[in-house]
Design a protein around this motif. Structure first.
Motif, PDB file in Angstrom:
ATOM      1  N   UNK A 167      42.233  36.029  53.268  1.00  0.00           N
ATOM      2  CA  UNK A 167      42.118  36.621  51.744  1.00  0.00           C
ATOM      3  C   UNK A 167      42.249  37.997  51.888  1.00  0.00           C
ATOM      4  N   UNK A 168      40.920  38.634  52.661  1.00  0.00           N
ATOM      5  CA  UNK A 168      41.044  40.319  52.345  1.00  0.00           C
ATOM      6  C   UNK A 168      40.544  40.067  53.772  1.00  0.00           C
ATOM      7  N   UNK A 169      41.038  41.177  54.644  1.00  0.00           N
ATOM      8  CA  UNK A 169      41.414  41.411  55.623  1.00  0.00           C
ATOM      9  C   UNK A 169      40.074  42.045  56.421  1.00  0.00           C
ATOM     10  N   UNK A 170      39.965  42.832  55.114  1.00  0.00           N
ATOM     11  CA  UNK A 170      38.684  43.895  55.724  1.00  0.00           C
ATOM     12  C   UNK A 170      38.184  44.032  54.769  1.00  0.00           C
ATOM     13  N   UNK A 171      36.755  44.854  54.126  1.00  0.00           N
ATOM     14  CA  UNK A 171      36.273  44.593  52.955  1.00  0.00           C
ATOM     15  C   UNK A 171      36.282  43.597  52.095  1.00  0.00           C
ATOM     16  N   UNK A 172      35.198  43.880  50.973  1.00  0.00           N
ATOM     17  CA  UNK A 172      35.548  42.779  50.111  1.00  0.00           C
ATOM     18  C   UNK A 172      35.596  43.098  48.700  1.00  0.00           C
ATOM     19  N   UNK A 173      36.058  41.767  47.515  1.00  0.00           N
ATOM     20  CA  UNK A 173      35.891  42.234  46.448  1.00  0.00           C
ATOM     21  C   UNK A 173      35.113  41.310  45.302  1.00  0.00           C
ATOM     22  N   UNK A 225      44.614  36.343  40.643  1.00  0.00           N
ATOM     23  CA  UNK A 225      43.518  35.233  41.292  1.00  0.00           C
ATOM     24  C   UNK A 225      42.061  35.386  40.507  1.00  0.00           C
ATOM     25  N   UNK A 226      41.117  36.319  40.260  1.00  0.00           N
ATOM     26  CA  UNK A 226      40.226  36.488  39.594  1.00  0.00           C
ATOM     27  C   UNK A 226      40.163  36.049  38.385  1.00  0.00           C
ATOM     28  N   UNK A 227      40.926  37.038  37.712  1.00  0.00           N
ATOM     29  CA  UNK A 227      41.403  37.038  36.395  1.00  0.00           C
ATOM     30  C   UNK A 227      41.894  35.901  36.757  1.00  0.00           C
ATOM     31  N   UNK A 228      42.420  34.448  37.307  1.00  0.00           N
ATOM     32  CA  UNK A 228      42.877  33.302  36.574  1.00  0.00           C
ATOM     33  C   UNK A 228      41.504  32.503  36.626  1.00  0.00           C
ATOM     34  N   UNK A 229      41.075  32.970  37.897  1.00  0.00           N
ATOM     35  CA  UNK A 229      39.373  31.780  37.900  1.00  0.00           C
ATOM     36  C   UNK A 229      38.625  31.894  36.525  1.00  0.00           C
ATOM     37  N   UNK A 230      38.360  33.575  35.908  1.00  0.00           N
ATOM     38  CA  UNK A 230      37.494  33.403  35.162  1.00  0.00           C
ATOM     39  C   UNK A 230      38.434  33.351  33.956  1.00  0.00           C
ATOM     40  N   UNK A 231      39.903  32.325  33.756  1.00  0.00           N
ATOM     41  CA  UNK A 231      39.953  31.981  32.463  1.00  0.00           C
ATOM     42  C   UNK A 231      39.367  30.011  33.158  1.00  0.00           C
ATOM     43  N   UNK A 232      38.905  30.077  33.606  1.00  0.00           N
ATOM     44  CA  UNK A 232      38.892  28.769  33.718  1.00  0.00           C
ATOM     45  C   UNK A 232      37.273  28.817  32.895  1.00  0.00           C
ATOM     46  N   UNK A 233      37.024  27.623  32.145  1.00  0.00           N
ATOM     47  CA  UNK A 233      35.498  27.861  31.319  1.00  0.00           C
ATOM     48  C   UNK A 233      34.250  27.627  32.317  1.00  0.00           C
ATOM     49  N   UNK A 234      33.549  27.945  32.146  1.00  0.00           N
ATOM     50  CA  UNK A 234      31.831  28.032  33.484  1.00  0.00           C
ATOM     51  C   UNK A 234      32.252  28.425  34.253  1.00  0.00           C
ATOM     52  N   UNK A 235      33.033  29.295  34.752  1.00  0.00           N
ATOM     53  CA  UNK A 235      33.369  30.075  35.172  1.00  0.00           C
ATOM     54  C   UNK A 235      32.628  32.047  35.607  1.00  0.00           C
ATOM     55  N   UNK A 236      31.061  32.328  36.829  1.00  0.00           N
ATOM     56  CA  UNK A 236      30.736  33.396  36.488  1.00  0.00           C
ATOM     57  C   UNK A 236      30.622  34.678  36.702  1.00  0.00           C
ATOM     58  N   UNK A 237      31.385  34.008  37.900  1.00  0.00           N
ATOM     59  CA  UNK A 237      31.410  35.539  39.496  1.00  0.00           C
ATOM     60  C   UNK A 237      32.642  34.396  40.157  1.00  0.00           C
ATOM     61  N   UNK A 238      33.637  35.848  41.189  1.00  0.00           N
ATOM     62  CA  UNK A 238      34.661  35.112  41.775  1.00  0.00           C
ATOM     63  C   UNK A 238      33.976  36.714  43.479  1.00  0.00           C
ATOM     64  N   UNK A 239      34.269  36.020  44.209  1.00  0.00           N
ATOM     65  CA  UNK A 239      34.110  37.445  45.350  1.00  0.00           C
ATOM     66  C   UNK A 239      34.742  37.066  46.542  1.00  0.00           C
ATOM     67  N   UNK A 240      35.525  37.808  47.223  1.00  0.00           N
ATOM     68  CA  UNK A 240      36.710  37.717  48.283  1.00  0.00           C
ATOM     69  C   UNK A 240      35.868  38.125  49.315  1.00  0.00           C
ATOM     70  N   UNK A 241      36.458  36.621  50.350  1.00  0.00           N
ATOM     71  CA  UNK A 241      35.363  37.582  51.837  1.00  0.00           C
ATOM     72  C   UNK A 241      37.275  37.988  52.756  1.00  0.00           C
ATOM     73  N   UNK A 242      36.700  38.273  53.909  1.00  0.00           N
ATOM     74  CA  UNK A 242      37.806  37.880  54.927  1.00  0.00           C
ATOM     75  C   UNK A 242      38.624  37.238  54.998  1.00  0.00           C
ATOM     76  N   UNK A 243      37.790  35.899  54.871  1.00  0.00           N
ATOM     77  CA  UNK A 243      38.808  34.479  54.881  1.00  0.00           C
ATOM     78  C   UNK A 243      38.200  33.304  53.813  1.00  0.00           C
ATOM     79  N   UNK A 244      37.494  33.834  52.860  1.00  0.00           N
ATOM     80  CA  UNK A 244      36.784  32.527  51.549  1.00  0.00           C
ATOM     81  C   UNK A 244      37.250  33.736  50.404  1.00  0.00           C
ATOM     82  N   UNK A 245      37.274  32.638  49.587  1.00  0.00           N
ATOM     83  CA  UNK A 245      37.014  32.772  48.317  1.00  0.00           C
ATOM     84  C   UNK A 245      35.517  31.718  48.114  1.00  0.00           C
TER      85      UNK A 245
END
Length: 184
Positions: free
Chosen positions: A22-28, A41-61
């Motif tokens: 997802x992110x080779x290094x660092x986080x978002x 991707x984060x913007x699209x996820x926030x368009x889904x009603x009920x989503x309040x936070x998004x976090x990207x790690x090295x190999x996960x969301x």
């Protein structure tokens, strides 16, 4: 493409594993639509009603929700993640900074801070990433270590126990000058 999901200690956060980097290094992290606008991707996820936070790690969301039910949110979240990775478009713009935020501490404590950071990076962060979050060093003053909690760790019911019983005890064992750990 098959995306696995895993529960996290925070019942309001679910971890999505796309089976690739997802992110080779660092986080978002985005806690609102304004912050999410930096990533398609984060913007699209926030368009889904009920989503309040998004976090990207090295190999996960990880996605955090409000009172909505996961059964209603998961199909839309899975679709957005799948479309992002199938498209081949970057997750973040090229100018995304991977550097950590500035930390505060006195120069005389630099050696101690280096030890604290190494312990956090090698012993704490990998375990926290398994739970869909991240913890980063933010500062040190008068025996108190300040840590930033991100992803599923932010707002997790067990975060206080993690800080006090886990991280604080670990740091106090290896660095006797540490008297307390606090979130920022």
């Amino acid at each position: 493409m098959f995306i696995q999901t895993e529960a996290t200690p925070n019942p309001s956060t679910l971890k999505f594993l796309p089976g690739r980097s997802v992110l080779g290094e660092g986080t978002f992290e985005a806690r609102d639509a304004g912050e999410a606008a930096r990533s398609p991707l984060a913007a699209r996820l926030f368009e889904i009603p009920g989503v309040t936070g998004v976090f990207f790690g090295s190999d996960f969301v990880t996605v955090t929700k409000d009172q909505a039910e996961w059964a209603h949110l998961k199909p839309a979240i899975l679709g957005a993640i799948m479309e992002q990775f199938v498209s081949g478009q970057p997750l973040l713009p090229d100018d995304h900074e991977h550097a950590a935020d500035e930390a505060f501490y006195e120069e005389k404590d630099a050696g101690l801070v280096d030890t604290i950071r190494e312990l956090i990076d090698t012993r704490v962060r990998p375990a926290v990433a398994n739970d869909g979050g991240d913890i980063t060093f933010r500062g040190y003053k008068d025996g108190v270590v300040f840590l930033a909690m991100k992803g599923s760790c932010s707002g997790c019911p067990s975060s206080t126990a993690t800080l006090k019983n886990g991280i604080e005890n670990l740091l106090r064992h290896f660095v006797p000058d540490v008297v307390e750990v606090r979130p920022v």
